[in-house]
Design a protein around this motif. Structure first.
Motif: not given
Lengths: 372, 377
Positions: B190-191, B179, B183-184, B186-188, B194, B128, B134-136
């Motif tokens: 930290r939140n 998908l 990125a998803e 990494g996001i999960r 989740e 990240m 690529r974040l995808k």
């Protein structure tokens, strides 16, 4: 040949407000707000937009009272030569610093994201030179440039941010206001309001408005467009990244763009986004440097502005390269923004108050008498 | 004089632009002078080190003989190294390649199961943090070693490293999995409320297979679901997980039911400081195989088959929920995010990781048969 002394149209006034305010700051604004108030960032944007509407109304009121004077002229008329000139020079200095910071932040983004081998200094110089070049032009040209670039700036931001909204998670947007976050309401509003700075540039353009009676409407519309862009970006970032990730993302707006693609056409959109962002930063730096040039020209009665505005690049460059790293830039920028916010809020109040007490204003008959 | 000044101004401007442009070009690099990393694999190694594997595209091997391709060359070149941190590994591999490594086309990040169980926060952070990545990119967990996954060359794919990404995209297209990009993940990670999940893949001799789903608590893998459970998971959590379900009636008739659409509704209830959830799944599907003497045009019989399907799917979804709640004790469903969003004050008082295993969650499922295929009964 007859030249139009009041060339700025109401649409151009909107464009000047929008293009000057939207700057590199939008790339970090979601994080700055989220760090302070979390999910309640949307509220800060709304309140800050209201604050900005009040401030720009003050500038509009002062501008109407002094219909033939710009900021350096009416500060001198109301506060005297020394006080007025000093205040105007403070504005000039603040615009120069803002231009420097914008160039620095944007160059940092560019070399981090897409051009890692380009020296930071080159990015800063290019942006400042472009801005200085715009500042050598007259008001009519600058207004036309803003008019031309407005749809490009706003349209491109919407075009690139809106597709990311399909990834927004409703639960990441909630709660709309986190418990305890309102304790930081004051800081949040300060951060939000400082993101609308640049609106004071209207004080230089207002004497050239072709239809000054529509100034208020144009200014308000400009602020509302900026607020819409900021709100969309901030909520998009929170909804997609969530507050936990957002708080540790350096340039969240860019990250948001990195997460989307127009399938089959563009795989990675950060390069076109940043290419478009050159225009955003160019218009901001151009406006700011034009402000410095206008203040110096009017205070020191300099008639030509063909070459010397380029010299502003020298102090602006050294200001920009001064902070050692991106953290220092942001800290300096935040402290400077608070100082500038005070300057921008209190100046029209003081000028208006003194003007009312001392009965100062531009009267059409005075001008006609001067003309005859 | 005025013309001379103008000419001078133009000259100076051109000189500045040209000078600055020379520096500006320093980031440019011809496409054939880059080494494209298509898949990255990371495993644990002894002495607190990593084993990093890169799969690099070999464009020369891709064309046919007429098109200039080199016969006999592999379409991907594998590089492997051991390192103390991931960037060290990157530089070790860089030292063995002709051109600068380019991470902008990484399709899949494969992580070894052992590493996943130890924690992959460091890997995700590196990914990240880098702007070039690529974040995808798909993030998958390998059953066993990640390096083995990169070495497999599935027959259908000319450029082997693209296989996993394309296979997962196909699964998304078929509504099996959503998908699940880096990125998803990494996001999960930290939140609050989740927890991330990642598909698991297994290497055969010359094939790769999606075998299930890895469940993470924070950055550590705490459990895995098999392929069937993965379907039920996505059915419950995302309205995906489209699948076939074979059911048998009490009379011995068997049917294969293909899920074609799922409508999902989650309700959060609160009583005092207690929360509970009810998940309503309205499943639609078609009969794709029927072994029966009776006609499905008989509405009564059709309703009874629907009931059998409903009971079978609901039973499996509930079993999965119990497994995740009691065995893995991780809220991979994201119910916590709902509590946080709806009742933020209560959320601040809860220790969700502790509370989740005992939270009442009711799953109600209603299966409907929409079509019978090209056969009328």
């Amino acid at each position: 040949m007859k030249t139009n002394r009041k060339p700025v149209t109401p649409y151009q006034a909107i464009a000047i407000v929008v293009n000057t305010i939207i700057s590199g700051r939008l790339l970090i604004l979601p994080r700055e707000l989220c760090t302070e108030v979390g999910n309640g960032s949307w509220l800060m944007i709304v309140v800050s937009a209201l604050v900005a509407l009040v401030i720009i109304s003050l500038y509009t009121a002062v501008g109407r009272r002094f219909s033939d004077s710009s900021l350096p002229q009416y500060t001198v008329k109301t506060l005297g030569v020394f006080g007025g000139s000093m205040l105007a020079l403070l504005f000039g200095a603040s615009w120069l610093i803002m231009a420097s910071l914008s160039a620095r932040i944007f160059s940092a983004v560019i070399i981090t994201a897409i051009l890692p081998r380009v020296p930071l200094e080159v990015g800063i110089l290019v942006m400042l030179l472009l801005g200085a070049h715009l500042a050598t032009k007259n008001i009519a040209t600058i207004a036309r440039v803003h008019e031309l670039l407005l749809p490009l700036v706003v349209g491109a931001i919407f075009l690139l941010v809106v597709p990311s909204l399909s990834r927004v998670s409703l639960w990441r947007l909630l709660p709309l206001i986190e418990p305890g976050s309102l304790k930081k309401l004051g800081t949040g509003i300060l951060v939000g309001s400082s993101s609308f700075l640049g609106l004071e540039i209207v004080s230089l353009f207002m004497p050239c408005y072709g239809r000054p009676e529509l100034a208020g409407r144009s200014h308000k519309l400009g602020i509302l467009i900026v607020a819409a862009v900021a709100l969309l970006t901030v909520e998009g970032c929170i909804g997609v990244l969530g507050t936990g990730t957002l708080a540790r993302t350096q340039w969240p707006t860019l990250t948001l763009v990195r997460m989307i693609s127009f399938h089959g056409i563009f795989e990675r959109l950060e390069a076109p986004f940043l290419a478009m962002y050159v225009i955003v930063v160019f218009t901001t730096i151009g406006s700011m440097l034009f402000g410095v040039v206008a203040i110096l020209a009017q205070l020191f009665k300099i008639k030509s502005q063909a070459i010397w505005p380029y010299l502003l690049v020298i102090p602006a460059y050294y200001l920009a390269v001064g902070p050692p790293n991106v953290i220092a830039v942001e800290k300096a920028g935040q402290i400077f923004a608070y100082f500038r916010l005070g300057l921008v809020v209190f100046t029209p109040l003081i000028v208006l108050l003194v003007a009312i007490i001392r009965g100062k204003e531009d009267r059409p008959d005075e001008k006609q008498a001067e003309g005859s | 004089m005025k013309n001379k000044l103008k000419a001078l101004k133009i000259l100076v401007f051109i000189l500045i632009v040209v000078t600055l442009s020379f520096r500006g070009w320093s980031s440019s690099r011809d496409i054939e002078k880059r080494s494209f990393v298509l898949t990255q694999g990371v495993d644990t190694a002894p002495d607190n080190t990593f084993s990093v594997t890169y799969s690099l595209a070999n464009p020369q091997a891709l064309g046919n003989e007429e098109g200039g391709g080199s016969k006999g060359k592999e379409s991907a070149i594998i590089y492997k190294t051991r390192c103390r941190n991931l960037w060290q590994g990157h530089h070790f591999i860089q030292a063995r390649t002709e051109h600068p490594l380019f991470l902008g086309h990484v399709q899949t990040l494969v992580l070894g199961e052992e590493l996943a169980r130890q924690g992959i926060g460091r890997v995700v952070d590196v990914f990240m943090r880098a702007a070039e990545t690529r974040l995808k990119t798909w993030l998958v967990v390998a059953e066993g070693e990640a390096g083995k996954i990169l070495e497999v060359a599935p027959k259908p794919e000319k450029l082997a490293p693209l296989y996993i990404g394309r296979a997962l995209e196909m699964e998304d297209y078929l509504n099996v999995i959503p998908l699940l990009r880096v990125a998803e993940f990494g996001i999960r990670l930290r939140n609050p409320g989740e927890h991330p999940v990642a598909p698991m893949v297994k290497a055969g001799d010359d094939e790769l297979a999606l075998t299930g789903l890895a469940l993470f608590k924070d950055d550590k893998m705490v459990g895995k679901l098999n392929h069937e459970e993965m379907h039920y998971f996505f059915l419950t959590v995302a309205g995906k997980g489209h699948m076939f379900k074979r059911v048998e009636t009490s009379a011995g008739d068997t049917f294969s039911y293909e899920i074609s659409n799922v409508k999902r509704r989650v309700r959060l209830h609160r009583t005092g400081d207690q929360v509970s959830f009810s998940v309503l799944l309205a499943v639609e599907g078609n009969i794709v195989e029927a072994v029966t003497e009776r006609s499905l045009r008989d509405m009564e019989f059709l309703a009874s088959v629907e009931q059998v399907i409903t009971e079978a799917l609901a039973k499996d979804c509930r079993a999965l929920l119990t497994k995740i709640q009691t065995e893995f004790q991780v809220d991979s469903f994201g119910f916590g995010a709902m509590v946080r969003g709806r009742y933020p004050k209560l959320w601040a008082q809860l220790d969700w990781d502790q509370d989740f295993p005992t939270v009442p969650i009711k799953i109600t499922l209603d299966a409907t048969i929409r079509r019978l295929g090209m056969v009328s009964e």
